[in-house]
Scaffold this motif. Sequence first.
Motif, PDB file in Angstrom:
ATOM      1  N   VAL A  18      -3.123  31.056  41.793  1.00 48.18           N
ATOM      2  CA  VAL A  18      -2.462  31.638  40.622  1.00 48.18           C
ATOM      3  C   VAL A  18      -1.942  33.036  40.943  1.00 48.18           C
ATOM      4  CG1 VAL A  18      -2.823  32.495  38.268  1.00 48.18           C
ATOM      5  CG2 VAL A  18      -3.732  30.264  38.940  1.00 48.18           C
ATOM      6  N   SER A  19      -2.692  33.803  41.715  1.00 47.20           N
ATOM      7  CA  SER A  19      -2.248  35.145  42.100  1.00 47.20           C
ATOM      8  C   SER A  19      -0.943  35.074  42.886  1.00 47.20           C
ATOM      9  CB  SER A  19      -3.330  35.850  42.919  1.00 47.20           C
ATOM     10  OG  SER A  19      -4.503  36.037  42.148  1.00 47.20           O
ATOM     11  N   LEU A  20      -0.855  34.124  43.832  1.00 49.16           N
ATOM     12  CA  LEU A  20       0.383  33.931  44.584  1.00 49.16           C
ATOM     13  C   LEU A  20       1.515  33.497  43.657  1.00 49.16           C
ATOM     14  CD1 LEU A  20      -0.759  32.042  47.828  1.00 49.16           C
ATOM     15  CD2 LEU A  20       0.134  34.376  47.675  1.00 49.16           C
ATOM     16  N   HIS A  21       1.195  32.609  42.732  1.00 46.75           N
ATOM     17  CA  HIS A  21       2.188  32.081  41.800  1.00 46.75           C
ATOM     18  C   HIS A  21       2.738  33.185  40.902  1.00 46.75           C
ATOM     19  CE1 HIS A  21       4.167  28.685  40.031  1.00 46.75           C
ATOM     20  NE2 HIS A  21       3.686  28.915  38.817  1.00 46.75           N
ATOM     21  N   LEU A  22       1.854  34.039  40.386  1.00 46.63           N
ATOM     22  CA  LEU A  22       2.299  35.132  39.524  1.00 46.63           C
ATOM     23  C   LEU A  22       3.095  36.167  40.313  1.00 46.63           C
ATOM     24  CD1 LEU A  22      -0.827  35.703  37.225  1.00 46.63           C
ATOM     25  CD2 LEU A  22       1.208  34.305  36.803  1.00 46.63           C
ATOM     26  N   ALA A  23       2.669  36.419  41.552  1.00 53.01           N
ATOM     27  CA  ALA A  23       3.414  37.356  42.404  1.00 53.01           C
ATOM     28  C   ALA A  23       4.821  36.820  42.645  1.00 53.01           C
ATOM     29  CB  ALA A  23       2.686  37.557  43.726  1.00 53.01           C
ATOM     30  N   VAL A  27       8.732  38.390  41.422  1.00 48.75           N
ATOM     31  CA  VAL A  27       9.914  38.576  42.248  1.00 48.75           C
ATOM     32  C   VAL A  27      11.190  38.288  41.456  1.00 48.75           C
ATOM     33  CG1 VAL A  27      11.107  37.772  44.342  1.00 48.75           C
ATOM     34  CG2 VAL A  27       8.643  38.090  44.361  1.00 48.75           C
ATOM     35  N   SER A  28      11.058  37.598  40.324  1.00 40.94           N
ATOM     36  CA  SER A  28      12.228  37.319  39.477  1.00 40.94           C
ATOM     37  C   SER A  28      12.904  38.602  39.007  1.00 40.94           C
ATOM     38  CB  SER A  28      11.828  36.470  38.273  1.00 40.94           C
ATOM     39  OG  SER A  28      10.898  37.157  37.439  1.00 40.94           O
ATOM     40  N   LEU A  29      12.184  39.713  39.052  1.00 43.09           N
ATOM     41  CA  LEU A  29      12.781  41.004  38.717  1.00 43.09           C
ATOM     42  C   LEU A  29      13.910  41.362  39.681  1.00 43.09           C
ATOM     43  CD1 LEU A  29       9.527  43.019  37.952  1.00 43.09           C
ATOM     44  CD2 LEU A  29      11.231  42.295  36.276  1.00 43.09           C
ATOM     45  N   GLU A  37      13.825  32.025  46.985  1.00 43.57           N
ATOM     46  CA  GLU A  37      13.632  32.266  48.410  1.00 43.57           C
ATOM     47  C   GLU A  37      12.154  32.467  48.737  1.00 43.57           C
ATOM     48  OE1 GLU A  37      14.502  35.847  51.612  1.00 43.57           O
ATOM     49  OE2 GLU A  37      15.933  35.557  49.970  1.00 43.57           O
ATOM     50  N   VAL A  38      11.473  33.283  47.930  1.00 40.02           N
ATOM     51  CA  VAL A  38      10.044  33.533  48.148  1.00 40.02           C
ATOM     52  C   VAL A  38       9.242  32.261  47.894  1.00 40.02           C
ATOM     53  CG1 VAL A  38       8.034  34.804  47.304  1.00 40.02           C
ATOM     54  CG2 VAL A  38      10.197  35.996  47.661  1.00 40.02           C
ATOM     55  N   MET A  39       9.605  31.520  46.851  1.00 42.87           N
ATOM     56  CA  MET A  39       8.897  30.270  46.555  1.00 42.87           C
ATOM     57  C   MET A  39       9.025  29.283  47.711  1.00 42.87           C
ATOM     58  SD  MET A  39       9.347  27.639  43.318  1.00 42.87           S
ATOM     59  CE  MET A  39       8.258  28.575  42.230  1.00 42.87           C
ATOM     60  N   ASP A 113      13.490  19.585  41.277  1.00 45.98           N
ATOM     61  CA  ASP A 113      12.844  20.640  42.052  1.00 45.98           C
ATOM     62  C   ASP A 113      12.162  21.562  41.042  1.00 45.98           C
ATOM     63  OD1 ASP A 113      12.024  22.675  43.676  1.00 45.98           O
ATOM     64  OD2 ASP A 113      13.994  23.106  44.520  1.00 45.98           O
ATOM     65  N   THR A 114      10.843  21.621  41.091  1.00 48.84           N
ATOM     66  CA  THR A 114      10.104  22.419  40.095  1.00 48.84           C
ATOM     67  C   THR A 114      10.103  23.894  40.504  1.00 48.84           C
ATOM     68  OG1 THR A 114       8.035  21.826  41.221  1.00 48.84           O
ATOM     69  CG2 THR A 114       8.671  20.515  39.302  1.00 48.84           C
ATOM     70  N   ASN A 115      11.291  24.457  40.563  1.00 45.89           N
ATOM     71  CA  ASN A 115      11.456  25.847  40.983  1.00 45.89           C
ATOM     72  C   ASN A 115      11.578  26.767  39.768  1.00 45.89           C
ATOM     73  OD1 ASN A 115      14.012  25.330  39.992  1.00 45.89           O
ATOM     74  ND2 ASN A 115      14.994  25.273  42.004  1.00 45.89           N
ATOM     75  N   PHE A 116      12.244  27.884  39.937  1.00 44.47           N
ATOM     76  CA  PHE A 116      12.416  28.861  38.863  1.00 44.47           C
ATOM     77  C   PHE A 116      12.960  28.213  37.597  1.00 44.47           C
ATOM     78  CE2 PHE A 116      15.165  31.601  36.400  1.00 44.47           C
ATOM     79  CZ  PHE A 116      14.416  32.751  36.222  1.00 44.47           C
ATOM     80  N   TYR A 117      13.989  27.404  37.743  1.00 42.69           N
ATOM     81  CA  TYR A 117      14.667  26.830  36.571  1.00 42.69           C
ATOM     82  C   TYR A 117      13.770  25.861  35.810  1.00 42.69           C
ATOM     83  CZ  TYR A 117      18.895  28.879  38.502  1.00 42.69           C
ATOM     84  OH  TYR A 117      19.842  29.776  38.981  1.00 42.69           O
ATOM     85  N   PHE A 118      12.904  25.170  36.508  1.00 47.67           N
ATOM     86  CA  PHE A 118      11.985  24.243  35.843  1.00 47.67           C
ATOM     87  C   PHE A 118      11.047  24.996  34.911  1.00 47.67           C
ATOM     88  CE2 PHE A 118       8.063  21.795  35.499  1.00 47.67           C
ATOM     89  CZ  PHE A 118       8.541  20.516  35.205  1.00 47.67           C
ATOM     90  N   GLY A 119      10.511  26.109  35.398  1.00 46.58           N
ATOM     91  CA  GLY A 119       9.592  26.897  34.578  1.00 46.58           C
ATOM     92  C   GLY A 119      10.289  27.709  33.505  1.00 46.58           C
ATOM     93  N   ALA A 120      11.530  28.117  33.788  1.00 49.64           N
ATOM     94  CA  ALA A 120      12.228  29.027  32.875  1.00 49.64           C
ATOM     95  C   ALA A 120      13.055  28.320  31.811  1.00 49.64           C
ATOM     96  CB  ALA A 120      13.134  29.961  33.680  1.00 49.64           C
ATOM     97  N   ALA A 121      13.219  27.008  31.926  1.00 53.48           N
ATOM     98  CA  ALA A 121      14.092  26.292  30.997  1.00 53.48           C
ATOM     99  C   ALA A 121      13.701  26.522  29.541  1.00 53.48           C
ATOM    100  CB  ALA A 121      14.085  24.793  31.326  1.00 53.48           C
TER     101      ALA A 121
END
Length: 203
Positions: A18-23, A27-29, A37-39, A113-121
């Motif tokens: 979870v720490s890696l996931h939150l970090a 990075v979305s900032l 890229e980091v993911m 692909d469960t990337n940024f867009y999957f979580g942010a939708a």
Amino acid sequence: MLTRRIHYYSGITIALFVSLHLANHAVSLMGIEKHIEVMTQLRKVYRNIFAEILLLSAASAQIFSGIQLCRSRFKIAKGFYEKLQLWSGLYLAIFFVIHLSAVMVGRFILKLDTNFYFGAAGLNQFPFNLFFIPYYSLAIFSFFAHIASVHYRKMKERNRDARKQSRLIIIVGFVTVSILMYGLTNGFNGVAIPSKYGILIGK
């Protein structure tokens, strides 16, 4: 005692991930491309058969052992941090079941692909964000609240600053929630979600 040990060690495993996931979310900032890229690099560590079996096993052990401990201590819990540990743990158990199920459906059934867009939708589309922003925010806060309550329980007899330290962990949780929600919503201005992720929000 065995249940507590299982809960403790599975919790450490989950906390590291979870720490890696939150970090990664932080990075979305720096932008969506940097987040992805980091993911991509982090997936080399945790997206393989061995790591995924370990993480899923740890999550399952954490949920079931947590429910057992909650049932045995619910009526006898006293004080703010004891109750905080129970309620935050219960919310995390519910969140893990829903979130992991959603990710598995996204990957293996919807073929996304469960990337940024999957979580942010859900975070960036009205009215879904009215649910998903509090839902994700409370999950992140519960993670820090659970750590804070465990820290207090273990350190209160040996460290007179345990209460202050636990309070600091909670404050860090609030700050982290604010930072991540800001980054995942493009500064609360919204993010354009690719059409293939529209299925997640009824489009």
